[in-house]
Design an enzyme around this catalytic site. Structure first.
Site, PDB file in Angstrom:
ATOM      1  N   ASP A   7       0.829  -1.207   0.000  1.00  0.00           N
ATOM      2  CA  ASP A   7       0.000   0.000   0.000  1.00  0.00           C
ATOM      3  C   ASP A   7       0.868   1.264   0.000  1.00  0.00           C
ATOM      4  O   ASP A   7       0.759   2.125   0.873  1.00  0.00           O
ATOM      5  CB  ASP A   7      -0.987   0.021   1.167  1.00  0.00           C
ATOM      6  N   ASN A  42      -3.049  -4.556  -1.799  1.00  0.00           N
ATOM      7  CA  ASN A  42      -4.220  -4.529  -2.667  1.00  0.00           C
ATOM      8  C   ASN A  42      -4.338  -3.222  -3.440  1.00  0.00           C
ATOM      9  O   ASN A  42      -4.896  -3.194  -4.544  1.00  0.00           O
ATOM     10  CB  ASN A  42      -5.489  -4.779  -1.843  1.00  0.00           C
ATOM     11  N   HIS A  43      -3.789  -2.131  -2.910  1.00  0.00           N
ATOM     12  CA  HIS A  43      -3.900  -0.861  -3.625  1.00  0.00           C
ATOM     13  C   HIS A  43      -2.950  -0.810  -4.823  1.00  0.00           C
ATOM     14  O   HIS A  43      -3.248  -0.132  -5.809  1.00  0.00           O
ATOM     15  CB  HIS A  43      -3.680   0.307  -2.674  1.00  0.00           C
ATOM     16  N   HIS A 139       0.704  -8.793   2.565  1.00  0.00           N
ATOM     17  CA  HIS A 139      -0.148  -7.644   2.869  1.00  0.00           C
ATOM     18  C   HIS A 139      -1.444  -8.073   3.545  1.00  0.00           C
ATOM     19  O   HIS A 139      -1.812  -7.550   4.595  1.00  0.00           O
ATOM     20  CB  HIS A 139      -0.474  -6.871   1.598  1.00  0.00           C
TER      21      HIS A 139
END
Length: 304
Positions: A7, A42-43, A139
């Protein structure tokens, strides 16, 4: 050796500068005989997939600014006959839409899509999962199905997709609620709701692993552990773009002793001062020791 569990994007403005800054830190660490390992969250995968709903307007324009600078550089190289001139970059500055935000979105998409310049230079080089000694870093969380699929395979197929080397769409293990970068089975703040059975099963499938370190879910109580210290949850929302929490670091010494390092954030002029914590009490939850009272990083030892 240090690691960051994802992220870097969608956490406010100056995203391009952050990527370059982390790259510089990696080089400095290597030159000093160490290493900085950066993971994708995930970003990162959302942005590679063209989903920008968490990107700020200045963050989007930052990619347009970067594209223009790169385009000018490529054009100058082409004019002088220098090697390394990128024809795509030369053309990108000549066909900007009249709407600034539309141009910024197009620039962001071009840079971050599979095979894009930013995607290739930075994100494709980062791991999705990483094992160092007996600790596995990720993550979201490695579920038993991810362990069965294989950590090396997850990294290889992620990198192939991000770099544009694979004609396939986003790998299935990167999308959905149970994806390796999205799973919250081990990071829910209420430790009693963590799926400790799934965690142990996953660790049993990864040779030599004893613990997992995850991010993804902000821990209002600070860095903490669950499932008999088989998982450490380290996302404290430190970025000003998401939480603005006080800096904390998880330190693992000799692959055995795990320590939480905490540094109180300095109070700027004009900002309200946080209330003092009574001696012997903690603002971070009943199971954690009191925070240090000075401004120097101090360890809080947790035997693993």
């Amino acid at each position: 050796m240090a690691w960051q569990v994802g992220d870097q994007l969608d956490r406010g403005d100056n995203e391009v500068q952050i990527l370059y800054f982390l790259e510089r830190l990696q080089k400095e660490a290597a030159a000093a005989g160490g290493a900085l390992h950066i993971l994708n969250g995930n970003h990162e995968t959302m942005n590679v997939g063209g989903r920008f709903r968490y990107a700020t307007a200045p963050g989007r324009i930052d990619f347009l600014r970067w594209q223009l600078v790169q385009s000018i550089g490529a054009s100058l190289k082409a004019k002088c006959g220098c090697s390394g001139a990128d024809k795509d970059m030369q053309a990108s500055a000549l066909h900007l839409p009249p709407n600034l935000m539309q141009a910024a979105n197009i620039a962001r998409l071009a840079a971050l899509q599979p095979g894009g310049h930013i995607a290739q230079r930075f994100i494709a080089r980062h791991h999705t999962v990483l094992q160092i000694g007996s600790t596995v870093f990720v993550h979201g969380g490695i579920l038993p199905s991810h362990a069965d699929y294989g950590l090396e395979r997850i990294n290889r197929e992620s990198q192939q997709w991000i770099s544009g080397q694979s004609p396939q769409q986003e790998p299935a293990f990167l999308g959905g609620r149970s994806a390796v970068v999205w799973a919250r089975e081990y990071s829910t703040e209420d430790a009693r709701r963590c799926d400790c059975n799934a965690l142990q099963e996953a660790l049993n499938k990864i040779p030599g692993s004893k613990r997992m370190v995850v991010g993804h879910t902000i821990q209002e109580q600070g860095i903490n552990s669950a499932c008999a210290e088989r998982v450490f949850r380290i996302d404290v929302g430190m970025s000003k773009g998401c939480g603005n929490g006080e800096p904390e670091v998880l330190e693992i010494v000799n692959d055995s002793t795990v320590r939480r390092l905490h540094e109180p954030r300095a109070v700027n002029q004009g900002e309200p001062k946080a209330p003092d914590t009574p001696q012997g009490e903690s603002t971070k939850g009943p199971d954690l020791p009191p925070w240090p009272q000075d401004k120097q990083p101090q360890p809080v030892a947790v035997q693993a």
